[in-house]
Write a protein that holds these residues in place. Structure first.
Motif, PDB file in Angstrom:
ATOM      1  N   TYR A  54      12.472  12.618  -1.698  1.00 12.85           N
ATOM      2  CA  TYR A  54      11.180  12.032  -2.050  1.00 12.85           C
ATOM      3  C   TYR A  54      10.628  11.320  -0.822  1.00 12.85           C
ATOM      4  O   TYR A  54      11.316  10.517  -0.193  1.00 12.85           O
ATOM      5  CB  TYR A  54      11.317  11.046  -3.217  1.00 12.85           C
ATOM      6  CG  TYR A  54       9.995  10.672  -3.826  1.00 12.85           C
ATOM      7  CD1 TYR A  54       9.402  11.487  -4.787  1.00 12.85           C
ATOM      8  CD2 TYR A  54       9.311   9.528  -3.415  1.00 12.85           C
ATOM      9  CE1 TYR A  54       8.167  11.175  -5.340  1.00 12.85           C
ATOM     10  CE2 TYR A  54       8.084   9.196  -3.968  1.00 12.85           C
ATOM     11  CZ  TYR A  54       7.512  10.028  -4.929  1.00 12.85           C
ATOM     12  OH  TYR A  54       6.285   9.711  -5.458  1.00 12.85           O
TER      13      TYR A  54
ATOM     14  N   ILE B  73       7.950   8.808   1.023  1.00 12.56           N
ATOM     15  CA  ILE B  73       7.086   7.646   0.814  1.00 12.56           C
ATOM     16  C   ILE B  73       6.326   7.391   2.110  1.00 12.56           C
ATOM     17  O   ILE B  73       6.937   7.126   3.155  1.00 12.56           O
ATOM     18  CB  ILE B  73       7.909   6.405   0.409  1.00 12.56           C
ATOM     19  CG1 ILE B  73       8.552   6.637  -0.963  1.00 12.56           C
ATOM     20  CG2 ILE B  73       7.034   5.159   0.381  1.00 12.56           C
ATOM     21  CD1 ILE B  73       9.422   5.497  -1.434  1.00 12.56           C
TER      22      ILE B  73
ATOM     23  N   ASP C 132       1.778   2.041  -1.319  1.00 12.26           N
ATOM     24  CA  ASP C 132       1.152   2.362  -2.596  1.00 12.26           C
ATOM     25  C   ASP C 132       1.704   3.644  -3.213  1.00 12.26           C
ATOM     26  O   ASP C 132       0.988   4.391  -3.883  1.00 12.26           O
ATOM     27  CB  ASP C 132      -0.366   2.503  -2.405  1.00 12.26           C
ATOM     28  CG  ASP C 132      -0.996   1.232  -1.867  1.00 12.26           C
ATOM     29  OD1 ASP C 132      -0.610   0.144  -2.339  1.00 12.26           O
ATOM     30  OD2 ASP C 132      -1.853   1.325  -0.966  1.00 12.26           O
ATOM     31  N   TYR C 133       2.975   3.909  -2.992  1.00 18.15           N
ATOM     32  CA  TYR C 133       3.606   5.118  -3.551  1.00 18.15           C
ATOM     33  C   TYR C 133       3.625   5.049  -5.071  1.00 18.15           C
ATOM     34  O   TYR C 133       3.532   3.965  -5.672  1.00 18.15           O
ATOM     35  CB  TYR C 133       5.016   5.282  -3.002  1.00 18.15           C
ATOM     36  CG  TYR C 133       5.960   4.154  -3.363  1.00 18.15           C
ATOM     37  CD1 TYR C 133       6.735   4.202  -4.509  1.00 18.15           C
ATOM     38  CD2 TYR C 133       6.086   3.029  -2.539  1.00 18.15           C
ATOM     39  CE1 TYR C 133       7.595   3.172  -4.845  1.00 18.15           C
ATOM     40  CE2 TYR C 133       6.935   1.989  -2.867  1.00 18.15           C
ATOM     41  CZ  TYR C 133       7.685   2.062  -4.020  1.00 18.15           C
ATOM     42  OH  TYR C 133       8.523   1.037  -4.356  1.00 18.15           O
ATOM     43  N   ASP C 134       3.739   6.221  -5.703  1.00 18.47           N
ATOM     44  CA  ASP C 134       3.728   6.325  -7.165  1.00 18.47           C
ATOM     45  C   ASP C 134       5.156   6.139  -7.696  1.00 18.47           C
ATOM     46  O   ASP C 134       5.949   7.079  -7.725  1.00 18.47           O
ATOM     47  CB  ASP C 134       3.173   7.695  -7.583  1.00 18.47           C
ATOM     48  CG  ASP C 134       2.918   7.785  -9.087  1.00 18.47           C
ATOM     49  OD1 ASP C 134       3.559   7.040  -9.842  1.00 18.47           O
ATOM     50  OD2 ASP C 134       2.097   8.628  -9.490  1.00 18.47           O
ATOM     51  N   LEU C 135       5.462   4.926  -8.109  1.00 19.42           N
ATOM     52  CA  LEU C 135       6.810   4.599  -8.565  1.00 19.42           C
ATOM     53  C   LEU C 135       7.211   5.421  -9.795  1.00 19.42           C
ATOM     54  O   LEU C 135       8.339   5.898  -9.898  1.00 19.42           O
ATOM     55  CB  LEU C 135       6.894   3.104  -8.891  1.00 19.42           C
ATOM     56  CG  LEU C 135       8.211   2.608  -9.498  1.00 19.42           C
ATOM     57  CD1 LEU C 135       9.353   2.772  -8.503  1.00 19.42           C
ATOM     58  CD2 LEU C 135       8.088   1.153  -9.939  1.00 19.42           C
ATOM     59  N   TYR C 136       6.266   5.618 -10.722  1.00 15.91           N
ATOM     60  CA  TYR C 136       6.589   6.324 -11.959  1.00 15.91           C
ATOM     61  C   TYR C 136       6.878   7.801 -11.693  1.00 15.91           C
ATOM     62  O   TYR C 136       7.789   8.389 -12.292  1.00 15.91           O
ATOM     63  CB  TYR C 136       5.449   6.170 -12.962  1.00 15.91           C
ATOM     64  CG  TYR C 136       5.256   4.741 -13.412  1.00 15.91           C
ATOM     65  CD1 TYR C 136       6.114   4.158 -14.334  1.00 15.91           C
ATOM     66  CD2 TYR C 136       4.221   3.964 -12.892  1.00 15.91           C
ATOM     67  CE1 TYR C 136       5.953   2.845 -14.730  1.00 15.91           C
ATOM     68  CE2 TYR C 136       4.049   2.639 -13.287  1.00 15.91           C
ATOM     69  CZ  TYR C 136       4.919   2.089 -14.206  1.00 15.91           C
ATOM     70  OH  TYR C 136       4.765   0.781 -14.595  1.00 15.91           O
ATOM     71  N   ALA C 137       6.090   8.406 -10.810  1.00 11.10           N
ATOM     72  CA  ALA C 137       6.323   9.812 -10.470  1.00 11.10           C
ATOM     73  C   ALA C 137       7.677   9.975  -9.786  1.00 11.10           C
ATOM     74  O   ALA C 137       8.418  10.928 -10.056  1.00 11.10           O
ATOM     75  CB  ALA C 137       5.209  10.334  -9.569  1.00 11.10           C
ATOM     76  N   MET C 138       8.018   9.039  -8.896  1.00 12.75           N
ATOM     77  CA  MET C 138       9.300   9.101  -8.199  1.00 12.75           C
ATOM     78  C   MET C 138      10.457   8.978  -9.190  1.00 12.75           C
ATOM     79  O   MET C 138      11.413   9.767  -9.156  1.00 12.75           O
ATOM     80  CB  MET C 138       9.394   7.988  -7.157  1.00 12.75           C
ATOM     81  CG  MET C 138      10.698   8.002  -6.364  1.00 12.75           C
ATOM     82  SD  MET C 138      10.968   6.482  -5.430  1.00 12.75           S
ATOM     83  CE  MET C 138      11.269   5.321  -6.774  1.00 12.75           C
ATOM     84  N   ASN C 139      10.362   8.015 -10.095  1.00 14.45           N
ATOM     85  CA  ASN C 139      11.440   7.833 -11.079  1.00 14.45           C
ATOM     86  C   ASN C 139      11.589   9.055 -11.980  1.00 14.45           C
ATOM     87  O   ASN C 139      12.701   9.440 -12.354  1.00 14.45           O
ATOM     88  CB  ASN C 139      11.178   6.590 -11.926  1.00 14.45           C
ATOM     89  CG  ASN C 139      11.512   5.300 -11.191  1.00 14.45           C
ATOM     90  OD1 ASN C 139      12.232   5.320 -10.191  1.00 14.45           O
ATOM     91  ND2 ASN C 139      10.983   4.184 -11.665  1.00 14.45           N
TER      92      ASN C 139
ATOM     93  N   GLU D   5      10.971  12.166 -11.154  1.00 10.34           N
ATOM     94  CA  GLU D   5      11.631  13.220 -10.381  1.00 10.34           C
ATOM     95  C   GLU D   5      13.122  12.934 -10.231  1.00 10.34           C
ATOM     96  O   GLU D   5      13.947  13.853 -10.263  1.00 10.34           O
ATOM     97  CB  GLU D   5      10.966  13.367  -9.010  1.00 10.34           C
ATOM     98  CG  GLU D   5       9.556  13.937  -9.085  1.00 10.34           C
ATOM     99  CD  GLU D   5       9.068  14.446  -7.740  1.00 10.34           C
ATOM    100  OE1 GLU D   5       9.877  15.022  -6.987  1.00 10.34           O
ATOM    101  OE2 GLU D   5       7.882  14.246  -7.440  1.00 10.34           O
TER     102      GLU D   5
ATOM    103  N   ASN E 190      10.226  -2.700   1.296  1.00  6.68           N
ATOM    104  CA  ASN E 190       8.805  -2.914   1.023  1.00  6.68           C
ATOM    105  C   ASN E 190       8.019  -3.564   2.175  1.00  6.68           C
ATOM    106  O   ASN E 190       6.903  -3.124   2.485  1.00  6.68           O
ATOM    107  CB  ASN E 190       8.650  -3.746  -0.249  1.00  6.68           C
ATOM    108  CG  ASN E 190       7.242  -3.702  -0.787  1.00  6.68           C
ATOM    109  OD1 ASN E 190       6.701  -2.628  -1.059  1.00  6.68           O
ATOM    110  ND2 ASN E 190       6.612  -4.874  -0.923  1.00  6.68           N
TER     111      ASN E 190
END
Length: 363
Positions: A244, A246, A250-257, A259, A289
């Motif tokens: 994944y 990054i 402002d990465y998409d935390l929900y999309a990463m989780n 996957e 972060n």
């Protein structure tokens, strides 16, 4: 039972199968393994003439089914196929799904076909679902009904095309248990599967396919413990991976989780191991972060099925720096949590990137 000589199959200019020669004896259970896209499913579909071969010959019980004079429907009655997607008739009950073929094609009476269907549903543990419809069943139950429907036609051979690939991990074992039972009863089967432990346990022989050919074949011990060829060794000891990227804070935390969860599902990881993996990723991202506005970060997950080891690698651009150096941490709680679920933590500077490698504890 099945004798295949110099089988080939092309789709336009794409050669999918190349000069395959193999025999399957009565009562044998053959598992067909290999990377995706190497022709395994096409091989089964050619045996069943769902895809017409481009060349070669296929003999079933001595009958060349590619001969224009061959009675293909009659041969097909000896050989049934179970698909990934079940292929049940959704408008028919389970009982009707099982009795339609024997009544229409074998000339059985409705009473005899019904009696046999009940026995087969008992065999696969679904007698209470006889009057249910496919939409009322779980994926595992649908696949068991599909197997019972195959058995209702009294086949001599059953072809399985990745019978568990469309199932949730919790449903896989119920389907594999039914196939094991058929194997013990002496049913001739050819099984395309990605379940390596199952293939090793149930098979008489294993065919490893790569690049459209049978690259290596042998007993389960020969293939899984002592493979002779390089591609087979690489596949058997394969490391499954996921990456994944990054590129900003402002990465998409929900999309990463999501996957990562999908990766865990495919590897059938234990619940605690999944939790620990997500914990590591969450805590490491908290530590990274402050640097994400100036650096790119790759999260690489790698699972070795043979070693049952899960590795997480965080690779970042920027100046040389170990983010887990206690002198750089404002709060050591995250590091303490990470250390509690890992066997080892290693930092290296490679190719102008910082690499932190964590090996999770085995569950």
């Amino acid at each position: 039972m099945i004798k295949i000589d110099h089988l080939s199959k092309s789709f336009g200019n794409l050669e999918v199968l190349k000069d395959i020669t193999v025999e399957i004896k009565a009562g044998e259970v053959i598992s067909i393994i290999g990377p995706s896209g190497t022709g395994k499913s096409t091989f089964l579909r050619c045996i069943n003439l769902l895809d017409r071969p481009s060349g070669g010959s296929i003999r079933i019980d001595g009958v060349d089914i590619l001969d224009p004079k061959a009675d293909v429907p009659k041969v097909r009655q000896k050989m049934n196929m179970v698909f990934q997607s079940f292929n049940l008739f959704s408008h028919l009950s389970v009982m009707d799904n099982l009795t339609l073929g024997p009544i229409k094609l074998l000339g059985m009476s409705k009473e005899d076909a019904g009696s046999k269907a009940v026995d087969l549903l008992k065999l696969v543990g679904l007698a209470e679902k006889a009057e249910s419809y496919p939409d009322e069943l779980s994926g595992g139950q649908k696949q068991r009904v599909a197997i019972a429907r195959c058995m209702a036609m009294d086949p001599k051979i059953i072809l399985f095309d990745e019978p568990t690939s469309a199932l949730d991990p919790t449903m896989v074992s119920e389907v594999l248990s039914v196939i094991r039972r058929l194997a013990k009863a002496g049913m001739t089967m050819a099984i395309v599967t990605h379940e390596m432990d199952f293939a090793r346990d149930v098979s008489n022989r294993v065919l490893y396919m790569d690049d459209g050919i049978i690259y290596e074949e042998g007993t389960p011990e020969q293939i899984f413990v002592h493979p002779q060829k390089e591609k087979t060794k690489t596949f058997i000891n394969r490391v499954r991976s996921f990456t994944y990227h990054i590129a900003s804070p402002d990465y998409d935390l929900y999309a990463m989780n999501a996957e990562i969860e999908t990766f865990c599902d495919k590897q059938i990881l234990a619940v605690k191991q999944r939790y620990n993996l997500l914990l590591i990723v969450e805590e490491m991202l908290q530590i990274y972060n402050p640097f994400l506005s100036k650096a790119l970060l790759d999260i690489n997950l790698a699972y070795s099925e043979k070693k049952e080891s899960l590795e997480v690698v965080f690779e970042s651009t920027g100046e040389a720096m170990n983010v887990l150096d206690k002198n750089l941490l404002s709060d050591e709680l995250g590091l303490t949590l990470i250390q509690s679920v890992t066997e080892s933590i290693d930092y290296q500077r490679l190719n102008n990137k910082n690499r932190v490698t964590l090996i999770l504890k085995k569950q």
